[in-house]
Write an enzyme that holds these catalytic residues in place. Structure first.
Site, PDB file in Angstrom:
ATOM      1  N   ARG A 297       0.824  -1.216   0.000  1.00 13.28           N
ATOM      2  CA  ARG A 297       0.000   0.000   0.000  1.00 13.28           C
ATOM      3  C   ARG A 297       0.858   1.267   0.000  1.00 13.28           C
ATOM      4  NH1 ARG A 297      -5.089  -1.493   4.014  1.00 13.28           N
ATOM      5  NH2 ARG A 297      -6.461  -2.205   2.359  1.00 13.28           N
TER       6      ARG A 297
ATOM      7  N   LYS B  26     -16.964 -17.626   4.389  1.00 15.72           N
ATOM      8  CA  LYS B  26     -18.416 -17.733   4.549  1.00 15.72           C
ATOM      9  C   LYS B  26     -19.218 -17.225   3.358  1.00 15.72           C
ATOM     10  CE  LYS B  26     -18.162 -16.776   9.469  1.00 15.72           C
ATOM     11  NZ  LYS B  26     -18.181 -15.570  10.266  1.00 15.72           N
TER      12      LYS B  26
ATOM     13  N   GLY C 151      -7.598  -8.704  -0.094  1.00 14.76           N
ATOM     14  CA  GLY C 151      -7.677  -9.596   1.057  1.00 14.76           C
ATOM     15  C   GLY C 151      -6.789 -10.811   0.924  1.00 14.76           C
TER      16      GLY C 151
ATOM     17  N   GLY D 130     -12.307  -4.522   1.863  1.00 15.54           N
ATOM     18  CA  GLY D 130     -13.729  -4.160   1.901  1.00 15.54           C
ATOM     19  C   GLY D 130     -14.133  -3.278   0.732  1.00 15.54           C
TER      20      GLY D 130
HETATM   21  N1  LIG Z   1     -12.728 -24.830   3.899  1.00 19.11           N
HETATM   22  C1  LIG Z   1     -12.517 -23.848   4.746  1.00 19.11           C
HETATM   23  N2  LIG Z   1     -12.888 -23.941   6.030  1.00 19.11           N
HETATM   24  C2  LIG Z   1     -12.661 -22.940   6.886  1.00 19.11           C
HETATM   25  N3  LIG Z   1     -12.068 -21.777   6.560  1.00 19.11           N
HETATM   26  C3  LIG Z   1     -11.687 -21.643   5.284  1.00 19.11           C
HETATM   27  C4  LIG Z   1     -11.888 -22.655   4.331  1.00 19.11           C
HETATM   28  N4  LIG Z   1     -11.397 -22.217   3.160  1.00 19.11           N
HETATM   29  C5  LIG Z   1     -10.902 -20.995   3.380  1.00 19.11           C
HETATM   30  N5  LIG Z   1     -11.061 -20.640   4.649  1.00 19.11           N
HETATM   31  C6  LIG Z   1     -10.595 -19.419   5.301  1.00 19.11           C
HETATM   32  O1  LIG Z   1     -11.219 -18.298   4.766  1.00 19.11           O
HETATM   33  C7  LIG Z   1     -10.440 -17.186   5.141  1.00 19.11           C
HETATM   34  C8  LIG Z   1     -10.646 -16.074   4.171  1.00 19.11           C
HETATM   35  O2  LIG Z   1     -11.999 -15.780   4.142  1.00 19.11           O
HETATM   36  P1  LIG Z   1     -12.528 -14.335   3.807  1.00 19.11           P
HETATM   37  O3  LIG Z   1     -13.987 -14.448   3.603  1.00 19.11           O
HETATM   38  O4  LIG Z   1     -12.026 -13.392   4.856  1.00 19.11           O
HETATM   39  O5  LIG Z   1     -11.785 -14.149   2.423  1.00 19.11           O
HETATM   40  P2  LIG Z   1     -11.235 -12.857   1.693  1.00 19.11           P
HETATM   41  O6  LIG Z   1     -12.340 -12.187   1.004  1.00 19.11           O
HETATM   42  O7  LIG Z   1     -10.103 -13.230   0.843  1.00 19.11           O
HETATM   43  O8  LIG Z   1     -10.640 -11.956   2.821  1.00 19.11           O
HETATM   44  P3  LIG Z   1     -10.864 -10.405   3.040  1.00 19.11           P
HETATM   45  O9  LIG Z   1     -12.221 -10.266   3.671  1.00 19.11           O
HETATM   46  O10 LIG Z   1      -9.728 -10.071   3.943  1.00 19.11           O
HETATM   47  O11 LIG Z   1     -10.792  -9.735   1.710  1.00 19.11           O
HETATM   48  C9  LIG Z   1      -9.012 -17.650   5.203  1.00 19.11           C
HETATM   49  O12 LIG Z   1      -8.479 -17.316   6.445  1.00 19.11           O
HETATM   50  C10 LIG Z   1      -9.130 -19.161   5.029  1.00 19.11           C
HETATM   51  O13 LIG Z   1      -8.346 -19.879   5.932  1.00 19.11           O
HETATM   52  O1  LIG Z   2      -7.587  -2.469   5.442  1.00 21.90           O
HETATM   53  C1  LIG Z   2      -8.607  -1.969   4.952  1.00 21.90           C
HETATM   54  O2  LIG Z   2      -9.487  -2.657   4.384  1.00 21.90           O
HETATM   55  C2  LIG Z   2      -8.733  -0.477   4.929  1.00 21.90           C
HETATM   56  O3  LIG Z   2      -7.575   0.154   5.359  1.00 21.90           O
HETATM   57  C3  LIG Z   2      -9.942  -0.013   5.699  1.00 21.90           C
HETATM   58  O4  LIG Z   2      -9.796  -0.329   7.030  1.00 21.90           O
HETATM   59  P1  LIG Z   2     -11.077  -0.421   7.970  1.00 21.90           P
HETATM   60  O5  LIG Z   2     -11.806  -1.667   7.594  1.00 21.90           O
HETATM   61  O6  LIG Z   2     -10.529  -0.456   9.364  1.00 21.90           O
HETATM   62  O7  LIG Z   2     -11.922   0.796   7.728  1.00 21.90           O
END
Ligand SMILES: Nc1ncnc2c1ncn2[C@@H]1O[C@H](COP(=O)(O)OP(=O)(O)OP(=O)(O)O)[C@@H](O)[C@H]1O
Ligand SMILES: O=C(O)[C@H](O)COP(=O)(O)O
Length: 507
Positions: free
Chosen positions: A142, A303, A459, A482
């Site tokens: 970033r 989820k 993420g 997000g």
């Molecule tokens: N089969 C599974 N059972 C449980 N957890 C799982 C499984 N597959 C993936 N995960 C978990 O899901 C998590 C990521 O989920 P999340 O919904 O936060 O994804 P993301 O969108 O990539 O993350 P972010 O919200 O940070 O952008 C990881 O920590 C991973 O270990």
């Molecule tokens: O890491 C992030 O997704 C951004 O910096 C926003 O952070 P926040 O979810 O704490 O608002």
């Protein structure tokens, strides 16, 4: 890190593009892109045509992608084009030029030396980087991504007042200070970055007063004041009082209507978009709204509940939807399969059924993994084996997609021209359950090399791509978690809406 370098290089080229707002007056029968643009951003338009569509949250813009060195964006009507479209011919990052679309926001690239020299510019970046227990930066993506905008400003003689949040502090919290960022910023910018101990007040005013042209002052974590997240107008006024104009480059925080992302725009004009913000919108709105087809989305993560909006929105656009991660077990259960002790959201089973039905109605090929890697406990050293998705024994949980699924997914991806990926395929943090996620990352890298547009939505999927070392191969890696999800859901971002509209330029 290499990815950030490539991104920075690309952004640097955008920065040097002489006329970011130039638009074509030609018309074309190219496909239609739908840009989610809220009514607020249009209300001040001098164009009657634009005023008449002001109440519509969606604006249709014709555009085309990936047409070689001079990919352009064409709008259906010239006046519309003048306001909403941007041709970014210089955005070739060395991996094949891609057409890009900009929201109708004024760009920092529109500001020239005469606008910037000696001016105090309040730059909101998202420098919310991970730090280890010794306050070392563990991923500087970033910070690197914020560099092109800051460099552009300092090279044009502006005085940069740099602002960000870090973490989610409740009041002044030393471990969330921005101080550890100073050495890296100084190194990347090539100027001595001065750090203030506050973000408002007399000390800050003094530091701003002694800032030379081309200097950079980093303010302390803006979230040390609760007024920031409350978007308190008095606080926003105080932040704004030390500057002449505003640049928002904090894509990762653009989904937050906070004082430094939204409130300040009421007191600082011009209020323009930085290069990073623009690039994120170009890909996450432009490329996704008007993809080269076939268009596939890969959605994973833990989820269903956190991805409902994204899945629903993508079902309107994609040809192929691949699902992985923890959410698949809710879909299996919806199909009447046994899932052992896998992660399931029982209250989302009906929703999963609806989504599968919707995919069918829309002709979207929705693929669920056919085999899974199961474990006898949620741990790195769990016993594991691969079983068909229909055969998960009691007491075992699915933690990754299996080899057959990787093969099927890879074959489906081979047919595509655009792919967006959000969320890991399994618990990739444990090596034993990382193969699915890593194989998808490698597959996308391979496809990028063949000209497929690959967009990684932020993420954990970004972390996986970095881990495998293929980040630099992707077309776009989002710096927003997000924020990128909200954009993919078709939501508008308050930090973007608040910025000045693009100034029409007809060519
Ligand atoms: N089969 C599974 N059972 C449980 N957890 C799982 C499984 N597959 C993936 N995960 C978990 O899901 C998590 C990521 O989920 P999340 O919904 O936060 O994804 P993301 O969108 O990539 O993350 P972010 O919200 O940070 O952008 C990881 O920590 C991973 O270990
Ligand atoms: O890491 C992030 O997704 C951004 O910096 C926003 O952070 P926040 O979810 O704490 O608002």
């Amino acid at each position: 890190m290499a990815s950030a370098t490539a991104a920075a290089a690309a952004l640097g080229r955008i920065a040097s593009t002489p006329n970011l707002q130039a638009v074509s007056s030609s018309s074309t029968s190219s496909p239609v892109a739908r840009l989610a643009i809220g009514s607020r951003s249009w209300s001040a338009s001098p164009h009657r045509r634009l005023r008449s569509i002001a109440s519509s949250p969606l604006l249709e813009v014709k555009s085309r992608f990936g047409l070689g060195a001079a990919s352009n964006l064409f709008a259906s009507e010239n006046d519309l084009a003048s306001a909403v479209a941007a041709q970014v011919g210089g955005a070739n990052n060395g991996r094949g030029c891609r057409g890009v679309v900009s929201m109708a926001k004024r760009s920092v690239g529109d500001l020239k030396e005469s606008d910037l020299k000696g001016k105090k510019v309040f730059v909101r970046a998202d420098l919310n980087v991970p730090l280890d227990e010794n306050q070392n930066i563990t991923d500087d993506t970033r910070i690197r991504a914020a560099v092109p905008t800051i460099k552009y400003l300092i090279s044009n003689g502006a005085k940069v007042i740099l602002t960000s949040h870090l973490g989610r502090p409740k009041g002044v919290t030393p471990k969330y200070s921005l101080k550890p960022l100073v050495p890296r910023l100084t190194e990347l910018l090539g100027v001595n970055v001065v750090k203030a101990d506050d973000c408002i007040g007399a000390e800050v005013e003094k530091a701003v007063a002694s800032l030379p042209n081309g200097g950079v002052l980093l303010l302390e974590n803006v979230r040390f004041y609760k007024e920031e997240e409350k978007n308190d107008p008095e606080f926003a006024k105080k932040l704004a009082s030390i500057a002449d104009l505003y640049v928002n480059d904090a894509f990762g925080t653009a989904h937050r209507a906070h004082a430094s992302t939204e409130g300040v725009t009421k007191y600082l004009k011009p209020a323009v978009a930085g290069f990073l913000l623009q690039k994120e919108l170009d890909y996450l709105v432009g490329a996704v709204s008007n993809p080269k087809k076939p268009f596939a989305a890969i959605v994973g993560g833990s989820k269903v509940s956190s991805k409902i909006g994204v899945i629903e929105s993508l079902l309107e656009k994609v040809d192929i939807l691949l699902l992985g991660g923890g959410m698949i077990f809710t879909f299996y259960k919806a199909q009447g399969l046994k899932v052992g002790s896998s992660l399931v959201e029982d209250d989302k089973i009906e929703l999963a059924k609806t989504l599968m039905q919707k995919a069918k109605e829309k002709g979207v090929s929705l693929l669920l993994p056919t085999d899974v890697v199961i474990a006898d406990k949620f741990a790195a050293d769990a016993n594991s084996k691969v079983v068909p998705a229909s055969d998960i024994p009691d007491g075992w949980m699915g933690l990754d997609i299996g080899a057959d699924s990787i093969k099927t997914f890879s074959e489906a991806l081979d047919t595509t021209k655009t792919v967006i990926w959000n969320g890991p395929m399994g618990v990739f943090e444990f090596d034993k359950f990382a193969a699915g996620t890593e194989s998808i990352a490698k597959k996308l890298a391979e496809l990028s090399g063949k000209g497929v547009i690959t967009i990684i939505g932020g993420g954990d999927s970004v972390a996986a791509v970095e881990k495998v070392g293929v980040a630099e191969k992707m077309s776009h890696i989002s710096t927003g978690g997000g924020a990128s999800l909200e954009l993919l859901e078709g939501k508008t971002l308050p930090g973007v809406l608040a910025l000045d509209e693009a100034v029409p330029v007809t060519v």
